[in-house]
Design an enzyme around this catalytic site. Structure first.
Site, PDB file in Angstrom:
ATOM      1  N   SER A  22       0.787  -1.138  -0.039  1.00 46.07           N
ATOM      2  CA  SER A  22       0.231   0.056  -0.186  1.00 46.07           C
ATOM      3  C   SER A  22       0.768   1.315  -0.065  1.00 46.07           C
ATOM      4  CB  SER A  22      -0.966   0.038   1.044  1.00 46.07           C
ATOM      5  OG  SER A  22      -2.002   0.758   1.067  1.00 46.07           O
ATOM      6  N   PRO A  23       0.504   2.594  -0.485  1.00 49.28           N
ATOM      7  CA  PRO A  23       1.373   3.655  -0.540  1.00 49.28           C
ATOM      8  C   PRO A  23       1.390   3.833   0.714  1.00 49.28           C
ATOM      9  CG  PRO A  23      -0.748   3.782  -2.217  1.00 49.28           C
ATOM     10  CD  PRO A  23      -1.032   2.455  -1.475  1.00 49.28           C
ATOM     11  N   CYS A  25       3.641   7.095   2.958  1.00 51.11           N
ATOM     12  CA  CYS A  25       4.363   8.056   3.070  1.00 51.11           C
ATOM     13  C   CYS A  25       5.856   8.033   3.801  1.00 51.11           C
ATOM     14  CB  CYS A  25       3.816   9.373   3.691  1.00 51.11           C
ATOM     15  SG  CYS A  25       2.525  10.168   2.611  1.00 51.11           S
ATOM     16  N   ALA A  57       2.194   8.443  -1.817  1.00 56.67           N
ATOM     17  CA  ALA A  57       1.537   9.417  -2.397  1.00 56.67           C
ATOM     18  C   ALA A  57       2.631  10.542  -3.224  1.00 56.67           C
ATOM     19  CB  ALA A  57       0.565  10.488  -1.407  1.00 56.67           C
ATOM     20  N   GLN A  99       0.895   6.331  -6.744  1.00 55.69           N
ATOM     21  CA  GLN A  99      -0.345   6.925  -6.153  1.00 55.69           C
ATOM     22  C   GLN A  99       0.018   8.532  -6.572  1.00 55.69           C
ATOM     23  OE1 GLN A  99      -1.280   7.591  -2.055  1.00 55.69           O
ATOM     24  NE2 GLN A  99      -3.131   6.234  -2.445  1.00 55.69           N
ATOM     25  N   TYR A 181      -7.758  14.250   1.779  1.00 57.82           N
ATOM     26  CA  TYR A 181      -7.028  15.007   1.009  1.00 57.82           C
ATOM     27  C   TYR A 181      -7.918  15.729  -0.222  1.00 57.82           C
ATOM     28  CZ  TYR A 181      -3.315  12.780   3.443  1.00 57.82           C
ATOM     29  OH  TYR A 181      -2.549  12.451   4.454  1.00 57.82           O
ATOM     30  N   ARG A 229      -8.389   5.045  -4.658  1.00 57.32           N
ATOM     31  CA  ARG A 229      -8.434   5.058  -3.169  1.00 57.32           C
ATOM     32  C   ARG A 229      -9.394   5.918  -2.927  1.00 57.32           C
ATOM     33  NH1 ARG A 229      -3.995   3.710   1.221  1.00 57.32           N
ATOM     34  NH2 ARG A 229      -4.493   1.557   0.622  1.00 57.32           N
ATOM     35  N   GLY A 322      -0.030  -2.181   4.718  1.00 56.23           N
ATOM     36  CA  GLY A 322       0.667  -0.823   4.769  1.00 56.23           C
ATOM     37  C   GLY A 322       1.712  -1.362   6.000  1.00 56.23           C
ATOM     38  N   ARG A 323       1.174  -1.042   7.348  1.00 55.35           N
ATOM     39  CA  ARG A 323       2.087  -1.034   8.324  1.00 55.35           C
ATOM     40  C   ARG A 323       2.881  -2.663   8.516  1.00 55.35           C
ATOM     41  NH1 ARG A 323      -1.478   2.546   9.837  1.00 55.35           N
ATOM     42  NH2 ARG A 323      -0.673   4.661  10.881  1.00 55.35           N
TER      43      ARG A 323
END
Length: 354
Positions: A22-23, A25, A57, A99, A181, A229, A322-323
């Site tokens: 997953s994207p 940052c 992103a 992304q 966002y 997303r 992700g994490r």
């Protein structure tokens, strides 16, 4: 073979398994440029066996960055560094995605280790923009409401970023329309108080997202799938719900989108999220079934067995991690053994295979 380790074809793109990075940052760019950190971070997940690896992103304009240290794709000069990464990922038999994003009123913030507070011009910050002049936190600077001509410039920025992404060698791309966002700010009635063609009714509030996807779809090859997303539920009174998101997904499918990446929340600070194992999976399932479109499940998915159960129940088509991928870049290698699957390791690592 498990479903998690089976291939999936979207348009002409075939993923070797259903595991997606997953994207996330990284807050490690200077003026938007990818560097060695991004190569190692994303490359490690490709060596680790994930079928599709997304960048964090990538801002379509300088003011679209979440922080001054975010990745960017607003300049042709960004292409070379990103191409180095996509070339490496491809050599590992994985696919790459970017992304595309604009942070809107949630831009100009410090990295999390500096408190995620908004920064001003004296600290590398800038004037934020939004559909309406409403700050995220009460003590944030007031965002400037975008004019219609500026909205059209945002759409063009996404289109130009898509063109650069193709040159950089990405296999697919995702529009970031979640987590409060800019595009999500337009979609949500909590943050969009406009009374023109981009505000008010549901049709007007989703107009920016539809026009961005249309602009990108005109540029990218017919063979390339396009992801979006969304925050499938805003977890706040008066905000969008899963029923609204099903309608959004139907519109996106009509406009050439191939998969909905189903996250939730973060459009306003006063939200009430019920966080638990698989808490966002029902959103992916409902959108998949009611909008008849492929979906990705994300959020507190931490094992191959858990991911396999989601796929076997036909609740999603891809599993976004992700994490867990930050903790374990070799998730795909290690979880295959637990599911009884044979999975090819990089030859440099074979001698460590259990």
């Amino acid at each position: 073979m498990s479903l998690l380790y089976s291939s999936l074809k979207l348009r002409e793109l075939t993923l070797k398994n259903r595991i997606v990075v997953s994207p996330m940052c990284q807050y490690n760019s200077v003026e938007g440029f990818a560097n060695d950190w991004h190569l190692v971070h994303l490359g490690s997940r490709a060596v680790g066996g994930a079928g599709l690896i997304f960048t964090e992103a990538a801002a379509v304009s300088p003011e679209g960055r979440i922080s001054p240290d975010d990745l960017g794709i607003w300049s042709d000069n960004h292409i070379e560094g990103l191409k180095r990464i996509t070339d490496f990922i491809r050599k590992q038999d994985s696919k790459s995605g970017i992304q595309l994003a604009h942070a809107g009123r949630k831009a100009s913030t410090a990295p999390p280790w500096e408190g995620l507070k908004q920064v001003d011009a004296n600290n590398r910050g800038w004037q934020t923009v939004a559909p309406s002049a409403i700050p995220f936190y009460d003590n944030d600077s007031l965002p400037r409401e975008l004019t219609v001509s500026e909205i059209h410039e945002v759409i063009e920025s996404f289109a130009k970023a898509a063109k650069r992404s193709i040159k950089a060698g990405f296999d697919t791309m995702e529009v970031h329309a979640a987590h409060g966002y800019l595009i999500n700010q337009f979609i949500s009635p909590l943050t969009n108080k406009r009374n023109d063609a981009y505000g008010g009714t549901f049709e007007n509030r989703v107009r920016l997202l539809v026009e961005v996807t249309q602009a990108i779809r005109k540029i990218i090859p017919e063979s390339m799938p396009l992801f979006v997303r969304i925050s499938a539920h805003e977890w706040a009174a008066g905000g969008n719900t899963i029923e609204d998101s099903v309608q959004i997904a139907k519109l996106l499918k009509e406009n050439g989108v191939d998969l909905i990446d189903c996250s939730s929340g973060a459009v306003v600070k006063d939200q009430h999220i019920i966080v638990d194992k698989n808490y966002q999976v029902p959103f992916a399932e409902q959108i998949k079934k009611e909008a008849n479109i492929a979906t990705g499940a994300v959020g507190l998915i931490t094992s191959g067995i858990q991911a396999e159960e989601i796929l076997q129940a036909d609740k999603a088509d891809l599993i976004f991690l992700g994490r867990e991928m930050l903790r374990n870049p070799y998730f795909a290698l290690r979880e295959a053994e637990k599911l009884g699957d044979q999975f090819e390791w990089a030859k440099q690592y074979v001698r460590a295979k259990p």
